[in-house]
Design a protein around this motif. Sequence first.
Motif, PDB file in Angstrom:
ATOM      1  N   UNK A  48      33.410  70.634  39.444  1.00  0.00           N
ATOM      2  CA  UNK A  48      34.739  70.211  39.887  1.00  0.00           C
ATOM      3  C   UNK A  48      35.205  69.040  39.031  1.00  0.00           C
ATOM      4  N   UNK A  49      36.531  68.875  38.954  1.00  0.00           N
ATOM      5  CA  UNK A  49      37.089  67.699  38.293  1.00  0.00           C
ATOM      6  C   UNK A  49      36.813  66.467  39.152  1.00  0.00           C
ATOM      7  N   UNK A  50      36.617  65.333  38.506  1.00  0.00           N
ATOM      8  CA  UNK A  50      36.406  64.078  39.225  1.00  0.00           C
ATOM      9  C   UNK A  50      37.446  63.073  38.740  1.00  0.00           C
ATOM     10  N   UNK A  51      38.184  62.469  39.688  1.00  0.00           N
ATOM     11  CA  UNK A  51      39.203  61.469  39.375  1.00  0.00           C
ATOM     12  C   UNK A  51      38.796  60.113  39.931  1.00  0.00           C
ATOM     13  N   UNK A  52      39.339  59.070  39.356  1.00  0.00           N
ATOM     14  CA  UNK A  52      39.008  57.709  39.785  1.00  0.00           C
ATOM     15  C   UNK A  52      39.598  57.431  41.163  1.00  0.00           C
ATOM     16  N   UNK A  53      38.774  57.079  42.157  1.00  0.00           N
ATOM     17  CA  UNK A  53      39.298  56.768  43.492  1.00  0.00           C
ATOM     18  C   UNK A  53      39.943  55.397  43.572  1.00  0.00           C
ATOM     19  N   UNK A  54      39.750  54.585  42.554  1.00  0.00           N
ATOM     20  CA  UNK A  54      40.366  53.253  42.508  1.00  0.00           C
ATOM     21  C   UNK A  54      40.399  52.816  41.045  1.00  0.00           C
ATOM     22  N   UNK A  55      41.209  51.783  40.731  1.00  0.00           N
ATOM     23  CA  UNK A  55      41.237  51.322  39.336  1.00  0.00           C
ATOM     24  C   UNK A  55      39.906  50.684  38.964  1.00  0.00           C
ATOM     25  N   UNK A  56      39.626  50.664  37.666  1.00  0.00           N
ATOM     26  CA  UNK A  56      38.419  49.984  37.196  1.00  0.00           C
ATOM     27  C   UNK A  56      38.742  49.200  35.935  1.00  0.00           C
ATOM     28  N   UNK A  57      38.434  47.872  35.948  1.00  0.00           N
ATOM     29  CA  UNK A  57      37.879  47.144  37.097  1.00  0.00           C
ATOM     30  C   UNK A  57      38.881  46.983  38.231  1.00  0.00           C
ATOM     31  N   UNK A  58      38.330  46.751  39.410  1.00  0.00           N
ATOM     32  CA  UNK A  58      39.177  46.607  40.606  1.00  0.00           C
ATOM     33  C   UNK A  58      39.755  45.204  40.716  1.00  0.00           C
ATOM     34  N   UNK A  59      39.197  44.252  40.006  1.00  0.00           N
ATOM     35  CA  UNK A  59      39.678  42.866  40.072  1.00  0.00           C
ATOM     36  C   UNK A  59      39.719  42.302  38.657  1.00  0.00           C
ATOM     37  N   UNK A  60      40.468  41.224  38.498  1.00  0.00           N
ATOM     38  CA  UNK A  60      40.515  40.561  37.188  1.00  0.00           C
ATOM     39  C   UNK A  60      39.148  39.933  36.937  1.00  0.00           C
ATOM     40  N   UNK A  61      38.557  40.258  35.811  1.00  0.00           N
ATOM     41  CA  UNK A  61      37.159  39.930  35.569  1.00  0.00           C
ATOM     42  C   UNK A  61      37.032  38.983  34.381  1.00  0.00           C
ATOM     43  N   UNK A  62      36.182  37.963  34.543  1.00  0.00           N
ATOM     44  CA  UNK A  62      35.955  37.028  33.454  1.00  0.00           C
ATOM     45  C   UNK A  62      35.134  37.674  32.360  1.00  0.00           C
ATOM     46  N   UNK A  63      35.544  37.472  31.105  1.00  0.00           N
ATOM     47  CA  UNK A  63      34.835  38.057  29.982  1.00  0.00           C
ATOM     48  C   UNK A  63      33.673  37.219  29.494  1.00  0.00           C
ATOM     49  N   UNK A  64      33.500  36.026  30.049  1.00  0.00           N
ATOM     50  CA  UNK A  64      32.413  35.158  29.587  1.00  0.00           C
ATOM     51  C   UNK A  64      32.197  33.997  30.544  1.00  0.00           C
ATOM     52  N   UNK A  65      31.117  33.260  30.318  1.00  0.00           N
ATOM     53  CA  UNK A  65      30.877  32.030  31.063  1.00  0.00           C
ATOM     54  C   UNK A  65      31.854  30.965  30.567  1.00  0.00           C
ATOM     55  N   UNK A  66      32.458  30.237  31.500  1.00  0.00           N
ATOM     56  CA  UNK A  66      33.413  29.204  31.103  1.00  0.00           C
ATOM     57  C   UNK A  66      34.160  28.646  32.278  1.00  0.00           C
ATOM     58  N   UNK A  67      35.446  28.398  32.061  1.00  0.00           N
ATOM     59  CA  UNK A  67      36.290  27.803  33.098  1.00  0.00           C
ATOM     60  C   UNK A  67      37.596  28.583  33.197  1.00  0.00           C
ATOM     61  N   UNK A  68      37.941  28.967  34.437  1.00  0.00           N
ATOM     62  CA  UNK A  68      39.216  29.645  34.686  1.00  0.00           C
ATOM     63  C   UNK A  68      40.300  28.587  34.790  1.00  0.00           C
ATOM     64  N   UNK A  69      41.371  28.774  34.022  1.00  0.00           N
ATOM     65  CA  UNK A  69      42.435  27.752  33.956  1.00  0.00           C
ATOM     66  C   UNK A  69      43.806  28.418  33.963  1.00  0.00           C
ATOM     67  N   UNK A  70      44.826  27.581  34.060  1.00  0.00           N
ATOM     68  CA  UNK A  70      46.202  28.020  33.805  1.00  0.00           C
ATOM     69  C   UNK A  70      46.487  27.722  32.339  1.00  0.00           C
ATOM     70  N   UNK A  71      46.853  28.724  31.589  1.00  0.00           N
ATOM     71  CA  UNK A  71      47.058  28.535  30.156  1.00  0.00           C
ATOM     72  C   UNK A  71      48.141  27.501  29.863  1.00  0.00           C
ATOM     73  N   UNK A  72      49.115  27.368  30.770  1.00  0.00           N
ATOM     74  CA  UNK A  72      50.205  26.401  30.545  1.00  0.00           C
ATOM     75  C   UNK A  72      49.681  24.973  30.492  1.00  0.00           C
TER      76      UNK A  72
END
Length: 422
Positions: A48-72
């Motif tokens: 059978x065909x298989x479709x994604x039941x949800x988006x992937x990734x499901x959340x905004x994901x950090x690409x590395x170790x560091x600090x989440x900031x506002x770019x402004x």
Amino acid sequence: MNASDQHHKFHRKALQVADAQRLIANYIKPGTIELIKLQDSHGRYLAEDVSAPHPFPRFRRSGMDGYAVKSADTVDCSSSHMVWLEVIDEVPCGSVSHKSIISGTAARIMTGAAVPDGADAVVMLEVVEVRSEGGKDLVGLKRPIEDGKNVTPIGLELQEGDSILRKGSRIDAGEISVLATFGVHQVKVYAKPRIAIFSTGSELLAIDAPLEPGKIRNSNTYMVASQVIKAGGEPFILEAVMDDLELARIKVEKALEEYDAVVTSGGVSVGDYDIMGDLVRSENVDMLYNKIAMRPGSVTTAAVKNGKLLFALSGNPGACFVGFELFVRPSIQGMMESPEPYLKEWTAILDQDYTKVNGFTRYVRGRIEVREGLVYAVPAAIDESSVMVTIKDSECLIVIPPAKQTTPAGTKVKIVLLKENV
């Protein structure tokens, strides 16, 4: 045998390989479907065909170790003018911050963790400075960072409803990874086609039997069984049939009732004891063809009864091997609705002169070599139909069109790939 039967036995109409493949394809039907655990699905074919039941990734994901900031907040920073932000949270993998990043704040974050609300970039750990002041943890930035940097957005790889895998896909490590990611712990797959195999000939010995004068061990059966497994089927080795037409008829008909297809080896030539050639011309089955315009294996034969296919392959090992790959393998694949049932074809350069001439297309066993970015096809030193030793070293079949003279080295030829990752 009467004169009419003799006439039909010796005067066979040769089909081209592609025509025979198309003829067989008319009788290929998808097999039954079964539900199995994902961990048991390697090498199976999706039903059978298989479709994604949800988006992937499901959340905004950090690409590395560091600090989440506002770019402004980083627009005006430089090595001579650092910007200091208050660290208000720490977000390890598997956790979700309950704090929003507002101007002047940041959150320590690990690779793969969910980026907090309000943050739109992640600054690498290696390019910041940290300090404590007045009971607060601070992080200092020396350079601007753009919006979205080091943040994997929701649905970057797949959106909800996107196709993951198509029916007929072979399940390997990558497919299992994707299915597991989406929580697909059970999969619908096609049952392995059940293929009955037996050889014919009074000259055959069991593989564990001592040699006798004039006799050979029954190697084709085990070779074909291995080919069946590689094609995705389940082999059932039946007892070899002596040169007895009535016994062969009974065994073939019984096997066609119990299995999805039957493959025999030997007995398809025009000799007095070639019983399979006689059987497929009888009223018990409907013969599809009994000659192919190819070498080796021109006597490769196919018939059908009650919608099930019978393949009668040559008793010569080389011809048996080639006949299976060109006709039986795609049939097994078709029963599992593989989108690519036929072996892959490349174009290569013939490495050495091929001196045999023939009115039929030749499928020559060979090796593949890559030199200076070009693919060369090297014919096996011995490629007679009866030779079996070179089968194990063959990476491809080199397709030599009908020729009345030597096919010279340097000629561009089609090759049919036999092994993956050659």
